[in-house]
Design a protein around this motif. Sequence first.
Motif, PDB file in Angstrom:
ATOM      1  N   VAL A 177       0.830  -1.209   0.000  1.00  0.00           N
ATOM      2  CA  VAL A 177       0.000   0.000   0.000  1.00  0.00           C
ATOM      3  C   VAL A 177       0.866   1.262   0.000  1.00  0.00           C
ATOM      4  CG1 VAL A 177      -1.946  -1.156   1.092  1.00  0.00           C
ATOM      5  CG2 VAL A 177      -0.241  -0.033   2.544  1.00  0.00           C
ATOM      6  N   GLY A 178       2.165   1.117  -0.296  1.00  0.00           N
ATOM      7  CA  GLY A 178       3.019   2.275  -0.520  1.00  0.00           C
ATOM      8  C   GLY A 178       3.858   2.737   0.652  1.00  0.00           C
ATOM      9  N   MET A 179       3.912   1.945   1.726  1.00  0.00           N
ATOM     10  CA  MET A 179       4.673   2.323   2.917  1.00  0.00           C
ATOM     11  C   MET A 179       5.898   1.425   3.063  1.00  0.00           C
ATOM     12  SD  MET A 179       3.409   2.534   6.927  1.00  0.00           S
ATOM     13  CE  MET A 179       2.676   0.883   6.915  1.00  0.00           C
ATOM     14  N   ASP A 180       7.071   2.019   3.152  1.00  0.00           N
ATOM     15  CA  ASP A 180       8.289   1.245   3.329  1.00  0.00           C
ATOM     16  C   ASP A 180       8.356   0.725   4.763  1.00  0.00           C
ATOM     17  OD1 ASP A 180      10.632   0.004   2.666  1.00  0.00           O
ATOM     18  OD2 ASP A 180      11.655   1.831   2.000  1.00  0.00           O
ATOM     19  N   GLY A 181       9.245  -0.248   4.993  1.00  0.00           N
ATOM     20  CA  GLY A 181       9.304  -0.827   6.323  1.00  0.00           C
ATOM     21  C   GLY A 181      10.630  -1.472   6.649  1.00  0.00           C
ATOM     22  N   ILE A 182      10.772  -1.801   7.931  1.00  0.00           N
ATOM     23  CA  ILE A 182      11.967  -2.447   8.458  1.00  0.00           C
ATOM     24  C   ILE A 182      11.532  -3.631   9.302  1.00  0.00           C
ATOM     25  CG2 ILE A 182      13.929  -2.183  10.047  1.00  0.00           C
ATOM     26  CD1 ILE A 182      13.884   0.849   9.329  1.00  0.00           C
ATOM     27  N   VAL A 183      12.054  -4.822   8.978  1.00  0.00           N
ATOM     28  CA  VAL A 183      11.789  -5.991   9.815  1.00  0.00           C
ATOM     29  C   VAL A 183      12.576  -5.804  11.109  1.00  0.00           C
ATOM     30  CG1 VAL A 183      11.924  -8.490  10.027  1.00  0.00           C
ATOM     31  CG2 VAL A 183      11.383  -7.463   7.805  1.00  0.00           C
ATOM     32  N   PHE A 184      11.868  -5.737  12.218  1.00  0.00           N
ATOM     33  CA  PHE A 184      12.472  -5.362  13.488  1.00  0.00           C
ATOM     34  C   PHE A 184      13.184  -6.536  14.144  1.00  0.00           C
ATOM     35  CE2 PHE A 184      12.557  -4.611  18.041  1.00  0.00           C
ATOM     36  CZ  PHE A 184      12.968  -3.294  18.122  1.00  0.00           C
ATOM     37  N   THR A 185      14.443  -6.316  14.545  1.00  0.00           N
ATOM     38  CA  THR A 185      15.191  -7.317  15.312  1.00  0.00           C
ATOM     39  C   THR A 185      15.764  -6.743  16.605  1.00  0.00           C
ATOM     40  OG1 THR A 185      17.224  -6.836  14.068  1.00  0.00           O
ATOM     41  CG2 THR A 185      15.819  -8.615  13.232  1.00  0.00           C
ATOM     42  N   GLY A 186      15.706  -5.423  16.760  1.00  0.00           N
ATOM     43  CA  GLY A 186      16.228  -4.790  17.962  1.00  0.00           C
ATOM     44  C   GLY A 186      16.354  -3.294  17.748  1.00  0.00           C
ATOM     45  N   ALA A 187      16.435  -2.541  18.852  1.00  0.00           N
ATOM     46  CA  ALA A 187      16.446  -1.082  18.772  1.00  0.00           C
ATOM     47  C   ALA A 187      17.647  -0.548  17.996  1.00  0.00           C
ATOM     48  CB  ALA A 187      16.417  -0.493  20.176  1.00  0.00           C
ATOM     49  N   GLU A 188      18.816  -1.108  18.270  1.00  0.00           N
ATOM     50  CA  GLU A 188      20.034  -0.600  17.630  1.00  0.00           C
ATOM     51  C   GLU A 188      20.002  -0.819  16.127  1.00  0.00           C
ATOM     52  OE1 GLU A 188      24.868  -1.354  17.899  1.00  0.00           O
ATOM     53  OE2 GLU A 188      23.615  -1.794  19.639  1.00  0.00           O
ATOM     54  N   ASP A 189      19.621  -2.023  15.709  1.00  0.00           N
ATOM     55  CA  ASP A 189      19.557  -2.318  14.281  1.00  0.00           C
ATOM     56  C   ASP A 189      18.494  -1.466  13.604  1.00  0.00           C
ATOM     57  OD1 ASP A 189      20.111  -4.190  11.899  1.00  0.00           O
ATOM     58  OD2 ASP A 189      17.943  -4.407  12.160  1.00  0.00           O
ATOM     59  N   TYR A 190      17.362  -1.285  14.273  1.00  0.00           N
ATOM     60  CA  TYR A 190      16.291  -0.461  13.701  1.00  0.00           C
ATOM     61  C   TYR A 190      16.776   0.964  13.466  1.00  0.00           C
ATOM     62  CZ  TYR A 190      12.241   2.564  13.413  1.00  0.00           C
ATOM     63  OH  TYR A 190      11.352   3.541  13.014  1.00  0.00           O
ATOM     64  N   GLU A 191      17.415   1.554  14.470  1.00  0.00           N
ATOM     65  CA  GLU A 191      17.869   2.939  14.302  1.00  0.00           C
ATOM     66  C   GLU A 191      18.879   3.051  13.174  1.00  0.00           C
ATOM     67  OE1 GLU A 191      19.580   6.805  16.709  1.00  0.00           O
ATOM     68  OE2 GLU A 191      19.725   4.829  17.663  1.00  0.00           O
ATOM     69  N   ARG A 192      19.815   2.112  13.089  1.00  0.00           N
ATOM     70  CA  ARG A 192      20.815   2.145  12.020  1.00  0.00           C
ATOM     71  C   ARG A 192      20.151   2.091  10.652  1.00  0.00           C
ATOM     72  NH1 ARG A 192      22.743  -1.578   8.886  1.00  0.00           N
ATOM     73  NH2 ARG A 192      21.846  -3.290  10.113  1.00  0.00           N
ATOM     74  N   ARG A 193      19.210   1.183  10.486  1.00  0.00           N
ATOM     75  CA  ARG A 193      18.551   1.022   9.181  1.00  0.00           C
ATOM     76  C   ARG A 193      17.656   2.212   8.857  1.00  0.00           C
ATOM     77  NH1 ARG A 193      16.129  -4.898   9.040  1.00  0.00           N
ATOM     78  NH2 ARG A 193      15.678  -4.268   6.895  1.00  0.00           N
ATOM     79  N   LEU A 194      17.020   2.781   9.880  1.00  0.00           N
ATOM     80  CA  LEU A 194      16.203   3.976   9.660  1.00  0.00           C
ATOM     81  C   LEU A 194      17.073   5.138   9.198  1.00  0.00           C
ATOM     82  CD1 LEU A 194      13.499   5.536   9.889  1.00  0.00           C
ATOM     83  CD2 LEU A 194      14.133   6.020  12.277  1.00  0.00           C
ATOM     84  N   ARG A 195      18.207   5.341   9.847  1.00  0.00           N
ATOM     85  CA  ARG A 195      19.099   6.444   9.455  1.00  0.00           C
ATOM     86  C   ARG A 195      19.570   6.278   8.013  1.00  0.00           C
ATOM     87  NH1 ARG A 195      17.577   9.863  13.450  1.00  0.00           N
ATOM     88  NH2 ARG A 195      18.211   9.130  15.513  1.00  0.00           N
ATOM     89  N   GLU A 196      19.895   5.037   7.644  1.00  0.00           N
ATOM     90  CA  GLU A 196      20.317   4.769   6.266  1.00  0.00           C
ATOM     91  C   GLU A 196      19.189   5.101   5.294  1.00  0.00           C
ATOM     92  OE1 GLU A 196      21.426   0.682   6.343  1.00  0.00           O
ATOM     93  OE2 GLU A 196      23.397   1.035   7.265  1.00  0.00           O
ATOM     94  N   MET A 197      17.983   4.729   5.660  1.00  0.00           N
ATOM     95  CA  MET A 197      16.822   4.978   4.793  1.00  0.00           C
ATOM     96  C   MET A 197      16.592   6.472   4.618  1.00  0.00           C
ATOM     97  SD  MET A 197      13.066   3.257   5.347  1.00  0.00           S
ATOM     98  CE  MET A 197      13.740   1.590   5.319  1.00  0.00           C
ATOM     99  N   VAL A 198      16.711   7.210   5.715  1.00  0.00           N
ATOM    100  CA  VAL A 198      16.527   8.671   5.661  1.00  0.00           C
ATOM    101  C   VAL A 198      17.606   9.303   4.775  1.00  0.00           C
ATOM    102  CG1 VAL A 198      16.652  10.803   7.025  1.00  0.00           C
ATOM    103  CG2 VAL A 198      15.344   8.831   7.877  1.00  0.00           C
ATOM    104  N   ASN A 199      18.838   8.863   4.922  1.00  0.00           N
ATOM    105  CA  ASN A 199      19.947   9.435   4.154  1.00  0.00           C
ATOM    106  C   ASN A 199      19.842   9.130   2.664  1.00  0.00           C
ATOM    107  OD1 ASN A 199      21.147  10.561   6.425  1.00  0.00           O
ATOM    108  ND2 ASN A 199      22.429   8.771   6.825  1.00  0.00           N
ATOM    109  N   ASP A 200      19.189   8.026   2.327  1.00  0.00           N
ATOM    110  CA  ASP A 200      19.062   7.621   0.929  1.00  0.00           C
ATOM    111  C   ASP A 200      17.976   8.399   0.198  1.00  0.00           C
ATOM    112  OD1 ASP A 200      21.101   5.831   1.127  1.00  0.00           O
ATOM    113  OD2 ASP A 200      19.827   4.079   1.446  1.00  0.00           O
ATOM    114  N   ARG A 201      17.159   9.127   0.933  1.00  0.00           N
ATOM    115  CA  ARG A 201      16.051   9.826   0.272  1.00  0.00           C
ATOM    116  C   ARG A 201      16.411  11.263  -0.045  1.00  0.00           C
ATOM    117  NH1 ARG A 201      10.175   7.664   2.326  1.00  0.00           N
ATOM    118  NH2 ARG A 201      10.639   5.451   2.131  1.00  0.00           N
TER     119      ARG A 201
END
Length: 201
Positions: A177-201
């Motif tokens: 439905v048009g929303m990107d996502g992150i498969v959650f495995t832990g807070a640290e990994d989530y934050e790292r992947r979120l920051r990468e996603m933000v920087n890529d946009r």
Amino acid sequence: MIKNLIFDFGKVLVDYDFEAFFRKYIPDESRCRAFNLILNNADVQQAFDREEHPFEVLIDELVEKNREFEPELRMFSVRYPEIVTGEVEGMRELLVKLKSEGYKLYGLSNWCSKVSVTMAQYDIFGLLDGYVVSSDEKVVKPEAEIYYRLFDKYDLKPDECVFADDKKENIEGGRQVGMDGIVFTGAEDYERRLREMVNDR
């Protein structure tokens, strides 16, 4: 631009442990395993998550089918919130940080109506700007409708949202439905992947 961060509840904001709960109240190992089979299966869990009938009615239906386990089922009904073992490590601190950076935070969870007890118990839920729960909506992830209800309720644009869920199929449902996502495995990994996603946009 990413403006809104969406979070599943179980295994993302708070942790739970069905098996530890069962072992605590049903010390007989063989009986515990049998009881686990009754409750911990996809059809029963989806019935609770969708809750087209009230929680207690669903328990009554299970009792009718499993009379020998009526005491355990009644116990489960009363003590259900004890399944939750606490907030997921690091997530409250991370949500505080993300909120201070200007992100809006929302919840999107498959959970029965007993979730209201859990939400009152843990401070992390107070950080959310809003939420949608399956038992209120009578639809469950990864059905498209539940994502649309979140978007409509809070006037969110899917491409401005990132969804965190521990189940890959629910992330895929969001992507449909048009929303990107992150498969959650832990807070640290989530934050790292979120920051990468933000920087890529």
